[in-house]
Write a protein that holds these residues in place. Structure first.
Motif, PDB file in Angstrom:
ATOM      1  N   SER A   1       0.817  -1.220   0.000  1.00 39.34           N
ATOM      2  CA  SER A   1       0.000   0.000   0.000  1.00 39.34           C
ATOM      3  C   SER A   1       0.848   1.267   0.000  1.00 39.34           C
ATOM      4  CB  SER A   1      -0.939   0.009   1.220  1.00 39.34           C
ATOM      5  OG  SER A   1      -0.283   0.438   2.396  1.00 39.34           O
ATOM      6  N   TRP A   2       2.133   1.135   0.299  1.00 43.01           N
ATOM      7  CA  TRP A   2       3.038   2.289   0.264  1.00 43.01           C
ATOM      8  C   TRP A   2       3.585   2.538  -1.143  1.00 43.01           C
ATOM      9  CZ3 TRP A   2       7.181   3.312   4.556  1.00 43.01           C
ATOM     10  CH2 TRP A   2       6.550   3.823   5.696  1.00 43.01           C
ATOM     11  N   GLY A   3       3.626   1.500  -1.968  1.00 42.59           N
ATOM     12  CA  GLY A   3       4.246   1.619  -3.284  1.00 42.59           C
ATOM     13  C   GLY A   3       5.719   1.240  -3.244  1.00 42.59           C
ATOM     14  N   TYR A   4       6.289   1.000  -4.420  1.00 41.66           N
ATOM     15  CA  TYR A   4       7.696   0.610  -4.568  1.00 41.66           C
ATOM     16  C   TYR A   4       8.019  -0.662  -3.779  1.00 41.66           C
ATOM     17  CZ  TYR A   4       8.341   5.049  -6.914  1.00 41.66           C
ATOM     18  OH  TYR A   4       8.225   6.096  -7.798  1.00 41.66           O
ATOM     19  N   PHE A   5       7.067  -1.602  -3.800  1.00 43.79           N
ATOM     20  CA  PHE A   5       7.254  -2.887  -3.143  1.00 43.79           C
ATOM     21  C   PHE A   5       6.868  -3.986  -4.117  1.00 43.79           C
ATOM     22  CE2 PHE A   5       5.766  -6.495  -0.596  1.00 43.79           C
ATOM     23  CZ  PHE A   5       6.868  -6.700   0.230  1.00 43.79           C
ATOM     24  N   ASN A   6       7.760  -4.975  -4.280  1.00 44.57           N
ATOM     25  CA  ASN A   6       7.504  -6.089  -5.184  1.00 44.57           C
ATOM     26  C   ASN A   6       6.945  -7.257  -4.372  1.00 44.57           C
ATOM     27  OD1 ASN A   6       8.124  -8.631  -6.708  1.00 44.57           O
ATOM     28  ND2 ASN A   6       8.823  -7.140  -8.232  1.00 44.57           N
ATOM     29  N   THR A   7       5.688  -7.609  -4.637  1.00 48.87           N
ATOM     30  CA  THR A   7       5.035  -8.643  -3.833  1.00 48.87           C
ATOM     31  C   THR A   7       5.554 -10.041  -4.166  1.00 48.87           C
ATOM     32  OG1 THR A   7       3.205  -8.773  -5.419  1.00 48.87           O
ATOM     33  CG2 THR A   7       2.926  -7.288  -3.541  1.00 48.87           C
ATOM     34  N   GLN A   8       6.107 -10.231  -5.359  1.00 52.64           N
ATOM     35  CA  GLN A   8       6.638 -11.554  -5.706  1.00 52.64           C
ATOM     36  C   GLN A   8       7.948 -11.834  -4.977  1.00 52.64           C
ATOM     37  OE1 GLN A   8       6.792 -12.317  -9.913  1.00 52.64           O
ATOM     38  NE2 GLN A   8       4.602 -12.045 -10.197  1.00 52.64           N
TER      39      GLN A   8
ATOM     40  N   PRO B   1      -7.928 -16.843  -7.517  1.00 55.78           N
ATOM     41  CA  PRO B   1      -7.597 -18.269  -7.380  1.00 55.78           C
ATOM     42  C   PRO B   1      -6.167 -18.487  -6.882  1.00 55.78           C
ATOM     43  CG  PRO B   1      -8.636 -17.831  -9.506  1.00 55.78           C
ATOM     44  CD  PRO B   1      -8.341 -16.500  -8.887  1.00 55.78           C
ATOM     45  N   SER B   2      -5.950 -19.614  -6.210  1.00 57.13           N
ATOM     46  CA  SER B   2      -4.619 -19.971  -5.735  1.00 57.13           C
ATOM     47  C   SER B   2      -3.649 -20.026  -6.914  1.00 57.13           C
ATOM     48  CB  SER B   2      -4.670 -21.323  -5.032  1.00 57.13           C
ATOM     49  OG  SER B   2      -3.389 -21.704  -4.606  1.00 57.13           O
ATOM     50  N   GLY B   3      -2.478 -19.441  -6.733  1.00 56.27           N
ATOM     51  CA  GLY B   3      -1.479 -19.425  -7.801  1.00 56.27           C
ATOM     52  C   GLY B   3      -1.554 -18.202  -8.696  1.00 56.27           C
ATOM     53  N   PHE B   4      -2.602 -17.378  -8.547  1.00 56.40           N
ATOM     54  CA  PHE B   4      -2.727 -16.157  -9.365  1.00 56.40           C
ATOM     55  C   PHE B   4      -1.546 -15.226  -9.107  1.00 56.40           C
ATOM     56  CE2 PHE B   4      -3.898 -11.667  -9.360  1.00 56.40           C
ATOM     57  CZ  PHE B   4      -4.317 -11.488 -10.678  1.00 56.40           C
ATOM     58  N   GLN B   5      -0.997 -14.678 -10.183  1.00 59.57           N
ATOM     59  CA  GLN B   5       0.053 -13.677 -10.083  1.00 59.57           C
ATOM     60  C   GLN B   5      -0.310 -12.500 -10.982  1.00 59.57           C
ATOM     61  OE1 GLN B   5       2.651 -13.360  -8.138  1.00 59.57           O
ATOM     62  NE2 GLN B   5       2.500 -15.361  -7.155  1.00 59.57           N
TER      63      GLN B   5
ATOM     64  N   ARG C   1       0.543 -15.689   0.398  1.00 59.32           N
ATOM     65  CA  ARG C   1       0.929 -15.370  -0.984  1.00 59.32           C
ATOM     66  C   ARG C   1      -0.262 -15.358  -1.955  1.00 59.32           C
ATOM     67  NH1 ARG C   1       6.509 -15.281  -2.002  1.00 59.32           N
ATOM     68  NH2 ARG C   1       7.535 -14.898  -0.014  1.00 59.32           N
ATOM     69  N   SER C   2      -1.461 -15.193  -1.424  1.00 60.32           N
ATOM     70  CA  SER C   2      -2.635 -15.056  -2.293  1.00 60.32           C
ATOM     71  C   SER C   2      -2.966 -13.570  -2.463  1.00 60.32           C
ATOM     72  CB  SER C   2      -3.834 -15.810  -1.704  1.00 60.32           C
ATOM     73  OG  SER C   2      -4.233 -15.229  -0.471  1.00 60.32           O
ATOM     74  N   TYR C   3      -3.922 -13.295  -3.375  1.00 55.82           N
ATOM     75  CA  TYR C   3      -4.254 -11.901  -3.696  1.00 55.82           C
ATOM     76  C   TYR C   3      -5.757 -11.668  -3.624  1.00 55.82           C
ATOM     77  CZ  TYR C   3       0.489 -11.195  -5.510  1.00 55.82           C
ATOM     78  OH  TYR C   3       1.843 -11.081  -5.633  1.00 55.82           O
TER      79      TYR C   3
END
Length: 477
Positions: A200-207, A288-292, A311-313
């Motif tokens: 939510s701050w930005g400049y962060f890679n969730t992967q 769904p599980s595995g969504f990127q 690690r879900s979205y």
């Protein structure tokens, strides 16, 4: 008889602070019961700083903590003694700063130790508008699937770096308001943040679960202020002191996003969508599980993908215009009355306008309520159309305003898309929705699914549930 498992959940919202004591109930269909809850208005709006100008939105941290202390004081002391874990959530995107080791002062209030803010800044909230479209365009492109908007922590820090560099030199720690509370409760040497709040701050890679350090360093960004990242749902530490009646050494979870905590408390099945209408509005459903998500940010996209748990979205349509629009309308009416020489309380105006709209079941009036713009359309303004002499009553206007809030969300995430994602039910939550029957009617009218409504303390309950689940898992293992 086995000791019961009780957790405290706290939600530090934009307009109020809420706390809930939640017990695990294995035989109950939901798996939990809310034993007690408390809410207090924050009333934390701070005077606008000269540098930020009229677009600045800041809050006084001491008032937020005062409301938190009042919430804890309003809960049963005996139940607080049974708390085995503390979960904290709060308003995402915002940023505040503090000096490590000087962030708070502990005092004895009656028989209960409490903390008061020490060397801290104001909280620059998610509503802050100091970062113009031109300024945002001048920032480096993030290596993330999420774009950066005004009110996002990293954008605010970039703005301060350019406009008030001396201000940043005064502090060595930063985080959201809920990160700060966790750090103070645990006496953490460094600020900790979960991926939900970091995104939510930005400049962060969730992967990669990491900040864009190379990009930020190349632009002179003070990366020393960035919190360390830990996984959502993990323990940040233990209480360094007794707090109210909660024992010293009680586990405290890393702070969660209020959206994710609210969804966690409401979403019983993957086919549920959660609609939260508080100060702002979010409509979320799990992917769904595995969504990127695609790793290219699109500032014009009305739907974002925020990290959830494991690690879900969540797919999220996040509108800036919710209960704050209704509050703006009420304030306008009160100001008009004052200009006319009449005094009336805002609470009276609010109840009267909801009552009038409840009697006005339909209207031809159309209101686009985007007085704050939207992150994907920052320059959009509100509008009123289809005005006729027969649709000028308070009931017509209020009904149209409530309908407009829901229709604006529909324009961001068409409900047909939810159907294609497999959504079968919508669960409504949030303070603005829970106390507004007209808004509930408009939600039920708009969605092609069954709609049920949760509680006003859903985010606090969700934060507690995360800690309850962790505690139960530890007992099993």
């Amino acid at each position: 008889m086995a000791a019961r498992v009780v957790a405290l959940g706290i939600d530090l919202g934009t307009t109020s602070v809420k706390a809930a004591l939640v017990e695990a109930v294995p035989g109950d269909p939901s798996g939990f019961a809310v034993l007690a809850s408390c809410a207090r208005a924050a009333r934390a709006e701070a005077a606008q700083s000269a540098a930020a100008g009229p677009q600045g939105q800041e809050q006084d941290v001491s008032r937020i903590i005062q409301a938190l202390n009042e919430c804890l004081a309003g809960l049963p002391r005996q139940l607080l003694q049974e708390v085995c874990g503390i979960g904290v959530s709060g308003q995402m995107h915002g940023v505040m700063f503090w000096k490590t080791g000087q962030g708070c002062e502990w005092t004895e209030e009656g028989t209960s130790p409490v903390f008061e803010p020490g060397a801290v800044s104001h909280l620059v909230t998610w509503q802050d508008g100091r970062c113009s479209s031109g300024f945002l365009a001048s920032l480096p492109q993030p290596e993330s699937h999420l774009s950066v908007a005004s009110g996002f922590g990293c954008a605010t820090i970039f703005w301060l770096l350019k406009n008030s560099p001396e201000f940043l030199k005064s502090y060595d720690a930063a985080g959201t308001i809920h990160d700060y509370v966790v750090a103070m409760l645990c006496g953490l040497p460094r600020s900790l943040m979960c991926d939900q709040n970091a995104a939510s701050w930005g400049y962060f890679n969730t992967q990669s679960q990491s900040w864009n350090l190379e990009i930020l360093r190349a632009s002179g960004f003070p990366v020393r202020l960035l919190p360390d990242i830990v996984e959502a749902g993990s323990v940040a530490g233990r209480t360094s002191r007794a707090w109210f009646e909660i024992p010293k050494g009680t586990q405290v979870g890393v702070a969660l996003g209020d959206l994710q905590a609210s969804v966690y408390s409401c979403m019983a099945k993957r086919t549920d969508a959660v609609l939260n209408i508080s100060t702002s509005v979010q409509l979320a459903t799990s992917m769904p599980s595995g969504f990127q998500p695609v790793q290219t940010p699109d500032p014009a996209a009305p739907v974002s993908y925020f990290p959830y748990f494991d690690r879900s979205y969540l797919a999220v349509a996040a509108s800036l215009n919710g209960g704050n629009v209704l509050a703006t309308f009420v304030h306008m009416l009160v100001q008009w009355m004052t200009d006319l020489g009449l005094e009336v309380e805002e609470s009276t105006v609010y109840s009267c306008m909801i009552q009038a709209a409840a009697q006005q079941r339909d209207t031809c009036l159309t209101i686009t309520p985007t007085v704050l713009g939207e992150r994907h359309l920052p320059d959009q303004l509100a509008s009123v159309t289809r005005i006729s002499s027969s649709a000028l009553s308070l009931g017509h206007v209020t009904r149209a305003l409530c309908r407009g809030i829901v229709q604006n969300l529909h324009s961001m995430l068409p409900f047909q898309q939810l159907k294609e994602w497999g959504v079968e039910r919508v669960i409504g939550s949030g303070s603005a929705l829970s106390r507004n029957e007209v808004l509930k009617q408009e939600v039920q009218r708009a969605f092609p699914f069954p709609v049920s409504f949760g509680q006003d303390v859903d985010a606090a309950v969700g934060a507690a549930l995360v800690m309850l689940q962790r505690n139960l898992n530890q007992r099993v293992s």
